[in-house]
Design an enzyme around this catalytic site. Sequence first.
Site, short mmCIF file in Angstrom:
data_model
loop_
_atom_site.label_atom_id
_atom_site.label_comp_id
_atom_site.label_asym_id
_atom_site.label_seq_id
_atom_site.Cartn_x
_atom_site.Cartn_y
_atom_site.Cartn_z
N GLN A 211 0.82 -1.20 0.00
CA GLN A 211 0.00 0.00 0.00
C GLN A 211 0.87 1.26 0.00
O GLN A 211 0.34 2.36 -0.09
CB GLN A 211 -0.89 0.01 1.25
CG GLN A 211 -1.85 -1.15 1.32
CD GLN A 211 -2.60 -1.26 2.63
OE1 GLN A 211 -2.77 -2.34 3.16
NE2 GLN A 211 -3.07 -0.14 3.17
N ARG A 361 -7.93 -0.84 8.49
CA ARG A 361 -9.00 0.09 8.12
C ARG A 361 -9.27 1.06 9.27
O ARG A 361 -10.41 1.22 9.71
CB ARG A 361 -10.26 -0.70 7.75
CG ARG A 361 -11.13 0.08 6.78
CD ARG A 361 -12.17 -0.74 6.11
NE ARG A 361 -12.89 0.13 5.20
CZ ARG A 361 -13.59 -0.29 4.17
NH1 ARG A 361 -13.68 -1.57 3.91
NH2 ARG A 361 -14.22 0.55 3.39
N CYS A 362 -8.21 1.65 9.75
CA CYS A 362 -8.30 2.41 10.98
C CYS A 362 -7.13 3.36 11.03
O CYS A 362 -6.01 2.98 10.73
CB CYS A 362 -8.23 1.43 12.15
SG CYS A 362 -7.95 2.20 13.74
#
Lengths: 776, 290, 167
Positions: A211, A361-362
């Site tokens: 990512q 996701r945080c």
Amino acid sequence: MGHSMKRKEDARFIQGKGHYVDDIKLPGMLYMDIVRSPYAYAKIKNIDTEAALKVPGVVAVVTGRDLEKYNLHWMPTLMSDTQMVLPTDTVMYQAQEVAAVIATSRYAARDGREAVLVEYEPMKPVMDPYKSLLPNAPVLRPDKPGKTDNHIWHWEVGDKEKTEAVFAKAEVVVKQDMYIPRIHVASIETCGCVADYDKVNNHLTMYMTTQAPHAIRTVIALVAGHVGLTEEKIRVISPDLGGGFGGKVPVYPGYVIAIAVSFLVGAPVKWIEDRSENLQADSFARDYHITAEMAGTKDGKILATRFKVLADHGYTDASANPSKFPTGLFSIGTGSYDYGTAYMEADAVYTNKPPGGVAYRCSFRVTEAVHAIERITDRFALEVGKDPAELRMQNFIKKEDFPWKSPTGWTYDSGDYHAGLKKAMDAIDYAGLRKEQAEKRAKGELMGIGISTFTEIVGAGPSKDFDILGIKMFDSAEIRVHPTGKAIARFGTKSQGQGHETTYAQIIAEELGIPAEHIQVEEGDTDTAPYGLGTYASRSTPTAGAAAAMAARKLRDKARKIAAYLLEVSEADLEWEPGKFFVKGAPEKVKTIQEIVFAAYTNHPQGMEAGFEATHYYDPPNLTFPSGAYICVVDVDKETGGINVRRFVAIDDCGHIINPMIVQGQVHGGLTQGIAPAMYEELIYDEAGNILNGTLMDYLVPTAVESPSWETGHVVTPSPHHPIGAKGVGESPTVGAPPAIANAIVDALSPYGITHLDIPITPFKVWKALKEKGAI
Amino acid sequence: MIAQSFNYEAPDTLAKAIALLQKYGDEAKILSGGHSLIPMMKLRFATPECLIDINDIPGLSHIKEEGGVLKIGALTREAEVEHSDLLKKHFPIFGDVTKLIADPQVRNRGTLGGNLAHGDAANDHPAVMLALNATVIATGPDGERAIPIDEFFFGFYMTALQPDEILTEIQIPIPEGNTGNAYHKLERKVGDYATAGVAVQLTLDQSGNCTAAGIGLTNVNPTPLRAARSEQALLGKPITEASIAEAAQYASEDCSPSSDLRGSEEYKRAMVAVLVKRMIHKALERAGVK
Amino acid sequence: MLKQITVTVNGAQHTAEVEPRLLLVHLIREVLNLTGTHIGCDTSSCGACTILLDGKSVKSCTILAVQANGKSVTTIEGMIQNGELHPLQEGFKENHALQCGFCTPGMIMRATELLANNPNPTEEEIRWGISGNLCRCTGYNNIVKAIEYAGAKMRGEEPASTEPQFV
């Protein structure tokens, strides 16, 4: 803006033409498989590779001793701890990499793996983080100079004395221990890479599931620079990613081994994890043991909160946090409520579990913080006998009080929490549900309504505070407009499904008036894209999205100069409307952006640089603070403990919305990733250190049957400091949903004196709680 | 996840398949749907020398009624069982059970015979077959033999099948009179193995007396279990809330579940009782009693 | 030890010499280079590898290539016909039923058989019908919508609006 443009990237995905890392096939490519430890804690007595090397097709077996010769057996983590690439002496968790087998095919590599004989001397592992701190616990990291215990770090924020004083005098104090379980991102694509080292040119091309390709390139250079792989000799390409969710931020040992092997063997090496390896060895998320306390008045006014955390990091701190924030942004945990004082502290420990602590996701430990504040708020409401919606309305920060300074030091940019909750309550018919619930309770039936009104903190981040390994957390955009008025734009971020190819094109289209269809977006190739820190923590729109707008505005400034030159007027006489400049009061005197761009290459003013390109590195002045009001309704089967999520309404405020369809898609997906830890997912270990659910048969990722039909909506309070008023949305639902669900289930069980259950709340847990309270 | 190498045979007659079984003995495995076997081979928990693929053998896939007996070929896929009109007529229980087995793709491959022959108490059909009083037909070198379902399951992954026998058909008596049957299992998520599962079939005479009762339990015992005392509690009299409660109680006492990630032993016993009660009610409803 | 097999894939016949242990998904991806079919797990749980085998949706990670001998395979690459997207492909794009795209081919192949068996499924039937396919991105709402959209198109009806609906 605000248009649900269909996604540009979909054309390839729906035709099976996506290009993921396992789709890459290079001439002469070798395959790597990894021998993993069956023990959580053991000495390695011997590794016998003889039989493996005889397996047809096997070309090499690499151990920690081999890597040690090149000083590549250890690597730094993002949190300045150290992690083994391959062990030389001791394995620290079950499924840890022990040796790598290289072969001419995937099948031969697996056969070779089975033939490697490792002799272990098992030791008793430390699995409980509380026991890890006891004086008699073995010191797990004697490799670290001077280390005499398993404590990693202590962190605190807020005013301890003032908070204690408020607690001492408060009319009401509630306290709750809660565990936010160890979970896994479980993106459907696992991790993997193809390392392609070209000996002749001393150049590495690394195709990998990452990512953050640019940051990874820098990390590789830091790890391997001493063997001649300096940063200009490294190209990282992140192809299409089959989901990331934070799990594709870290550098896993497999990547480094593949690079080392390619370097040594001189051939491309492919490594693709199995799902089980992915679940058992790749970075976990959460694993926070929290004691949350809230002080307030009898009539429901919140006065103070106090959180204490024990963080289980496994055998090394391989969290993916900004460097100065060992607990990430946990200090957002004062929530959406207006009160004066808070104190939070955390301690991290080593155990014999896999390393990690990724921001699943945080935005770095926000999920844990939000669960604590939203659960303890409900606990407080129950204690003072107030409806949880009413109590929240009573305590919300008011719209007119923004920007608002939180007790832990953040400046919330904007919000309208009352409007959000009201909209959610109206959408779900809150009053009607409470009435129905009262009727059901009279009949002994269990129905619960749960609320979560969270404030998020995303868009890391301003360079004065935010860096990873010293690199500031800006992000970037480069726009090149070709002579015919079509553009290519490149970014330092990397989509894993968020739809950047569409959203970024829409932002540039909005700013320049070039149709989004004619703006090609590229990410993920470090040779072509500008440097950026990557996509995670809902930071792409707040940072790279802003960079896109700013770069486009630079181009617009240039366009104005060219238009003035072409129209023979002064710049001040020109007016912009998307796609063209025209002379004020004479709209027929107009130059379109296409004409202007063409002129930039063919007829630009003397003294001006030719071409039409701009780059911007955006350093956000503040973080953004999206918020949400979520309401969940559950029905509970009293006899079996079965839980049915009947309805779930999510109202989000992510500021200005670029593409409502994509935003809604992000919310839907995040909600399913919220119900997952709330009711299904947890990585479970036994005392001997064995993972008990290391496959998708037992690690319960929700299907379309478990996932309810989500209902979504929004309120909009634009971020005042973001160029287009956007705030970011990707993680809000993952963060906000678990406490709404937990609060609903506890609400259903509250008539029997049940005030808390740890997630995941399973039918068995519900049944056990009801049984203990004598309800069944 | 890649299996160890093996020989592959795909005989086109039963006789050839049996001959191969005789040749390889314990080193051979029958491949039907393969959805239990192939995952175990990929994990290298199973490393057979030879796979004998019986999918090309004709005559093993059918659902038919003959002389009051329902005959299902062992190679009949779960999806065919799920959607068979003939089964829907007499045995809505097959609709209940197949919907809860794994997922649609797996049901396109998985076979009824494989589900039984695997001998796994976590599989769902064994309990159903116990409730329906099925007979298993095994074919070996000496021809066919009929094995009553109560004599079929021996131990952990062990059945009455001999190493040179192949399960070829399942025969189920078609009940007369007012009969109803039903199956349900509690599962952590769709497609999971049962936390507990219960199959019930009840037959009532004109005056409402229970003349036949079959109750089978899934995944709460080392082997698939018939809840014999529960059946006795219902037989020979009209079914009442009291006898249902008694049957539920007996089943929860007579099973022997182990604690695991799905729940404690106590929870599973309690769930057996709840499911026995619910499935009796559902079977009665289908029998036209309520 | 190698076995010769002939498999028709997306209408084209292929003959290959394979090890019996070769999984069908590896035949498709690595021998035939059709990489649209993905691998997401090792326990037949995720459905990313779903293809059609003689018209039935199956998980190609749990079938041996030799088992496909003489049979017909359809993968995502075979869904486009005469340059036209299949209604499911169109439905997924129009309804934002994919994000990372990794589960999408398997999901579409599964839905193909679902609609063949049940041309007008209810939401509940769709949800159960795709319960062997995991999606980690979309939360499934839009996948249900996409299958409904394709079903309508294939029945010759006007599909529902693809605009996102908000409360």
